[in-house]
Design an enzyme around this catalytic site. Structure first.
Site, mmCIF file in Angstrom:
data_model
loop_
_atom_site.group_PDB
_atom_site.id
_atom_site.type_symbol
_atom_site.label_atom_id
_atom_site.label_comp_id
_atom_site.label_asym_id
_atom_site.label_seq_id
_atom_site.Cartn_x
_atom_site.Cartn_y
_atom_site.Cartn_z
ATOM 1 C CG ASP A 28 50.790 45.226 47.436
ATOM 2 O OD1 ASP A 28 51.350 45.053 46.386
ATOM 3 O OD2 ASP A 28 51.106 44.849 48.591
ATOM 4 C CG ASN A 30 48.281 44.697 40.180
ATOM 5 O OD1 ASN A 30 46.980 44.332 40.650
ATOM 6 N ND2 ASN A 30 48.576 46.032 39.607
ATOM 7 N N GLY A 31 51.464 41.817 40.963
ATOM 8 C CA GLY A 31 52.560 40.826 40.278
ATOM 9 C C GLY A 31 52.011 39.423 40.671
ATOM 10 N NE ARG A 41 56.340 42.780 38.787
ATOM 11 C CZ ARG A 41 55.926 42.806 39.955
ATOM 12 N NH1 ARG A 41 55.956 41.650 40.485
ATOM 13 N NH2 ARG A 41 55.471 43.862 40.619
ATOM 14 C CD GLU A 75 59.665 55.251 47.703
ATOM 15 O OE1 GLU A 75 58.447 55.095 47.230
ATOM 16 O OE2 GLU A 75 60.162 56.216 48.133
ATOM 17 C CG ASN A 76 56.248 51.685 42.329
ATOM 18 O OD1 ASN A 76 55.116 52.160 42.323
ATOM 19 N ND2 ASN A 76 56.617 50.695 43.093
#
Length: 255
Positions: A28, A30-31, A41, A75-76
């Site tokens: 978790d 990266n953005g 992103r 969900e991505n």
């Protein structure tokens, strides 16, 4: 039946639970890493792939035998279409650029998750990765792609129900151990440690069944900055824990 191939049985290390250390990572940040550098992103996702390569290389030297990483959740798909396309492209590039090395270094690769909705070229890469590495046993890498733990549990329940319906099984045959065999992660040693980076403290629908007695380490480091030193720090914390699996020490009186 669960998604994902059965070739895990061909990797001897994959089934040797007595010597296994199974670590899962929610990669978790990266953005946020990209935003801090005034980049889009995708820039962070590319850096995240480099971090994954470094972490996989270090893992074997640190005693990890099995690693499961969360690459893309069900969900991505809610993310912008361009970002989803970039993520799929990065996965394809990772497999194509690193598969020779992984195969040569004895890494067995399995990619789990729902196949519906995945592009044909991604499905081809998945098949290639499985076939090229199925006999390897030095290290086991499982990639959760288009994966959601709740959906996986539901599919496992449906698979068992179909066996009952067909007369192949009875309801009383279902035990926790037996049910694990209907999940896409079947055949792996017990999950020991779940790591989440970026300072977030949640599972995000990742390995809900498998993490029942896993330890959790949350690290305040964004995934693109992750490396062997960060993994070692997480493992050091893990080894300081006393794992009792619901029991107590001999002679100890619970409060």
């Amino acid at each position: 039946m669960p998604s994902g191939p059965d070739h895990i049985a061909e990797g001897k290390a994959a089934l040797d639970g007595s010597k296994a250390l199974h670590v899962a990572i929610i990669m978790d940040g990266n953005g946020r890493w990209a935003k801090a550098r005034h980049q889009i992103r995708t820039f962070g996702h590319k850096a995240g792939v480099d971090a994954l390569k470094k972490t996989i290389t270090a893992a074997g030297d640190l005693g990890v035998t099995h690693m499961t990483v969360f690459a893309f959740s069900t969900e991505n798909w809610r993310r912008p279409a361009a970002e989803v396309s970039d993520l799929m492209g990065l996965l394809k590039a990772f497999i194509r650029s690193d598969l020779d090395r992984l195969a040569r270094e004895g890494v067995c690769v399995r990619i789990i998750g729902q196949r519906d909705g995945l592009p044909a070229d991604i499905l081809s890469c998945i098949h290639d990765a499985h076939e090229r590495t199925r006999h390897n046993s030095r290290f086991f890498l499982q990639v959760a792609l288009n994966y959601g733990a709740q959906a996986d549990i539901v599919e496992g329940a449906k698979a068992f129900a179909r066996r009952v319906q067909s007369g192949e099984a009875r309801i009383d045959d279902l035990t926790p151990d037996a049910f694990g065999g209907f999940l896409s992660t079947h055949g792996l040693p017990t999950l020991d440690l779940v790591i989440r980076t970026s300072g977030e403290h949640r599972l995000s629908n990742f390995l809900l069944w498998e993490a029942a007695y896993a330890e959790f380490v949350f690290q305040d480091i964004l995934w693109p900055d992750y490396d062997g030193a960060a993994l070692k720090a997480a493992l050091d914390e893990f080894y300081r824990r006393e794992r009792r699996f619901g029991a107590v020490e001999a002679g100890h009186v619970p409060a």
